[in-house]
Design an enzyme around this catalytic site. Structure first.
Site, PDB file in Angstrom:
ATOM      1  N   ASN A  52       6.976  98.339 -48.309  1.00  0.00           N
ATOM      2  CA  ASN A  52       7.906  98.319 -49.636  1.00  0.00           C
ATOM      3  C   ASN A  52       8.992  99.262 -49.779  1.00  0.00           C
ATOM      4  O   ASN A  52       9.737  99.118 -50.490  1.00  0.00           O
ATOM      5  CB  ASN A  52       6.964  98.178 -50.767  1.00  0.00           C
ATOM      6  CG  ASN A  52       6.084  96.738 -50.915  1.00  0.00           C
ATOM      7  OD1 ASN A  52       5.090  96.953 -51.588  1.00  0.00           O
ATOM      8  ND2 ASN A  52       6.825  95.847 -50.433  1.00  0.00           N
ATOM      9  N   ARG A  90      14.142  92.473 -62.138  1.00  0.00           N
ATOM     10  CA  ARG A  90      12.997  92.619 -61.156  1.00  0.00           C
ATOM     11  C   ARG A  90      12.152  93.991 -61.479  1.00  0.00           C
ATOM     12  O   ARG A  90      10.884  93.730 -61.645  1.00  0.00           O
ATOM     13  CB  ARG A  90      13.463  93.046 -59.732  1.00  0.00           C
ATOM     14  CG  ARG A  90      13.955  91.920 -58.964  1.00  0.00           C
ATOM     15  CD  ARG A  90      14.078  92.406 -57.546  1.00  0.00           C
ATOM     16  NE  ARG A  90      12.995  92.766 -56.773  1.00  0.00           N
ATOM     17  CZ  ARG A  90      12.186  91.758 -56.112  1.00  0.00           C
ATOM     18  NH1 ARG A  90      12.380  90.645 -56.278  1.00  0.00           N
ATOM     19  NH2 ARG A  90      10.989  92.269 -55.594  1.00  0.00           N
ATOM     20  N   ASP A 107       1.549  89.322 -55.990  1.00  0.00           N
ATOM     21  CA  ASP A 107       2.914  89.135 -55.676  1.00  0.00           C
ATOM     22  C   ASP A 107       3.214  88.175 -56.648  1.00  0.00           C
ATOM     23  O   ASP A 107       2.640  87.595 -57.337  1.00  0.00           O
ATOM     24  CB  ASP A 107       2.634  88.273 -54.246  1.00  0.00           C
ATOM     25  CG  ASP A 107       4.050  88.345 -53.335  1.00  0.00           C
ATOM     26  OD1 ASP A 107       4.827  89.043 -53.757  1.00  0.00           O
ATOM     27  OD2 ASP A 107       4.100  87.652 -52.464  1.00  0.00           O
ATOM     28  N   THR A 115       3.156 100.130 -47.191  1.00  0.00           N
ATOM     29  CA  THR A 115       4.055 100.999 -46.381  1.00  0.00           C
ATOM     30  C   THR A 115       5.511 100.264 -45.984  1.00  0.00           C
ATOM     31  O   THR A 115       6.489 101.061 -46.212  1.00  0.00           O
ATOM     32  CB  THR A 115       3.527 101.463 -45.030  1.00  0.00           C
ATOM     33  OG1 THR A 115       3.122 100.137 -44.444  1.00  0.00           O
ATOM     34  CG2 THR A 115       2.269 102.254 -45.303  1.00  0.00           C
TER      35      THR A 115
HETATM   36  C1  IPE Z   1       2.851  92.468 -50.628  1.00  0.00           C
HETATM   37  O1  IPE Z   1       3.975  92.057 -51.130  1.00  0.00           O
HETATM   38  C2  IPE Z   1       2.817  93.967 -50.804  1.00  0.00           C
HETATM   39  C3  IPE Z   1       2.463  94.247 -52.270  1.00  0.00           C
HETATM   40  C4  IPE Z   1       1.679  93.267 -53.025  1.00  0.00           C
HETATM   41  C5  IPE Z   1       2.196  95.702 -52.717  1.00  0.00           C
HETATM   42  P1  IPE Z   1       5.193  91.956 -50.433  1.00  0.00           P
HETATM   43  O2  IPE Z   1       6.067  90.855 -51.292  1.00  0.00           O
HETATM   44  O3  IPE Z   1       5.877  92.869 -50.336  1.00  0.00           O
HETATM   45  O4  IPE Z   1       4.934  91.122 -49.088  1.00  0.00           O
HETATM   46  P2  IPE Z   1       6.167  90.068 -48.244  1.00  0.00           P
HETATM   47  O5  IPE Z   1       7.064  90.996 -47.723  1.00  0.00           O
HETATM   48  O6  IPE Z   1       6.375  89.070 -49.044  1.00  0.00           O
HETATM   49  O7  IPE Z   1       5.108  89.728 -47.072  1.00  0.00           O
HETATM   50  C1  IPE Z   2       4.803  92.137 -56.167  1.00  0.00           C
HETATM   51  O1  IPE Z   2       5.935  91.325 -56.661  1.00  0.00           O
HETATM   52  C2  IPE Z   2       5.036  93.661 -56.261  1.00  0.00           C
HETATM   53  C3  IPE Z   2       5.092  94.582 -55.233  1.00  0.00           C
HETATM   54  C4  IPE Z   2       5.115  94.207 -54.065  1.00  0.00           C
HETATM   55  C5  IPE Z   2       5.299  95.992 -55.320  1.00  0.00           C
HETATM   56  P1  IPE Z   2       7.020  91.133 -55.561  1.00  0.00           P
HETATM   57  O2  IPE Z   2       8.103  92.385 -56.136  1.00  0.00           O
HETATM   58  O3  IPE Z   2       6.773  91.204 -54.272  1.00  0.00           O
HETATM   59  O4  IPE Z   2       7.842  89.810 -56.002  1.00  0.00           O
HETATM   60  P2  IPE Z   2       8.378  88.837 -55.293  1.00  0.00           P
HETATM   61  O5  IPE Z   2       7.775  88.455 -54.066  1.00  0.00           O
HETATM   62  O6  IPE Z   2       9.953  89.371 -54.905  1.00  0.00           O
HETATM   63  O7  IPE Z   2       8.505  87.700 -56.263  1.00  0.00           O
HETATM   64 MG    MG Z   3       6.759  89.843 -52.961  1.00  0.00          MG
END
Ligand code: IPE
Ligand code: IPE
Ligand code: MG
Length: 232
Positions: free
Chosen positions: A63, A28, A15, A61
């Site tokens: 995302n 991003r 994350d 799922t």
């Molecule tokens: C969890 O991260 C999913 C992955 C790392 C693939 P998210 O960024 O999607 O989780 P939330 O929404 O903050 O819980």
């Molecule tokens: C994790 O990074 C990657 C995926 C969930 C695919 P994020 O995209 O969730 O990064 P933040 O949480 O927005 O910083």
């Molecule tokens: Mg995230």
């Protein structure tokens, strides 16, 4: 000094790609590119260090709720990883497997995924389990459907049998790491994490280094895993 115990199964929620990019004035999408490079670095290092199974949460799922452009970029990255990195996985003797649902993944992702699984299936230097379009609840529902389709009777169903019907038949997670400082596990490996030790470094995933991985292993070695037993 006592020799460090290396956990057999480590799971990582990668994350913070978005926040890493924001901090650096990047998009991003660039954050995801940096995260992708780091999956290779950390994956190679962890398996070399003796971890047998490394599960990485690359796309949940949930995302699919994100902007179309971001989802498309991530899907393109998965195709790239599976098509372009064959040499990397072969050189490092890494077996690549996947956990997750097919629907609604684009056909090109499914094809690339199946191809790399086939190409690396005889590698013996550790297993990288990429959790792509993965949801812990979806996995439990899908396992239940398979059990019903197999015609099993209620009295035949045990925890052990159930675990054989999950996406991959892997041992339970020993150590679960989530980068970026969020204290939740967002539907990741609900079944397999039931007795995992959790570690939550504040670092955003693209900055999570091999030294940070070592710190997680040291922290793991300080934990007292009791599995329900009384404290000694
Ligand atoms: C969890 O991260 C999913 C992955 C790392 C693939 P998210 O960024 O999607 O989780 P939330 O929404 O903050 O819980
Ligand atoms: C994790 O990074 C990657 C995926 C969930 C695919 P994020 O995209 O969730 O990064 P933040 O949480 O927005 O910083
Ligand atoms: Mg995230």
């Amino acid at each position: 000094m006592k020799k460090l115990v290396i956990p057999d199964h480590v799971a990582i929620i990668i994350d913070g790609n978005g926040r890493w990019a924001k901090k650096k004035g990047k998009s991003r999408l660039e954050g995801h590119d940096a995260g992708y490079q780091n999956i290779k670095k950390i994956g190679k290092y962890a398996l070399e260090r003796g971890v047998k199974y490394l599960s990485i949460y690359v796309f949940s799922t949930e995302n699919f709720k994100r902007d179309k452009d971001e989802v498309k970029h991530l899907m393109d990255l998965f195709v790239l990883m599976n098509n372009k990195e064959k040499g990397f996985f072969m050189e490092n003797n890494i077996k690549v497997i996947f956990s997750g649902r097919d629907e609604p993944l684009p056909k090109k992702v499914i094809n690339a995924r199946n191809k790399i699984t086939e190409e690396t299936k005889n590698n013996t230097g550790g297993t990288l389990n990429l959790c792509l379009n993965y949801g812990g609840r979806a996995e439990i529902v899908d396992a239940t459907k398979k059990i019903i389709q197999a015609g099993l009777k209620p009295e035949e169903i045990t925890e052990e049998l159930f675990s054989h019907y999950l996406y991959q038949d892997l041992p339970d997670v020993d150590l679960m790491i989530r980068t970026s400082g969020e204290l939740r596990f967002s539907n990741f490996l609900l079944w397999q994490n039931s007795y995992a030790e959790f570690y939550f470094p504040k670092t955003y995933f693209p900055d999570f280094s091999t030294e940070d991985f070592d710190k997680a292993i040291i922290e793991y070695n300080k934990r007292d895993r009791r599995f329900g037993n009384a404290k000694k």
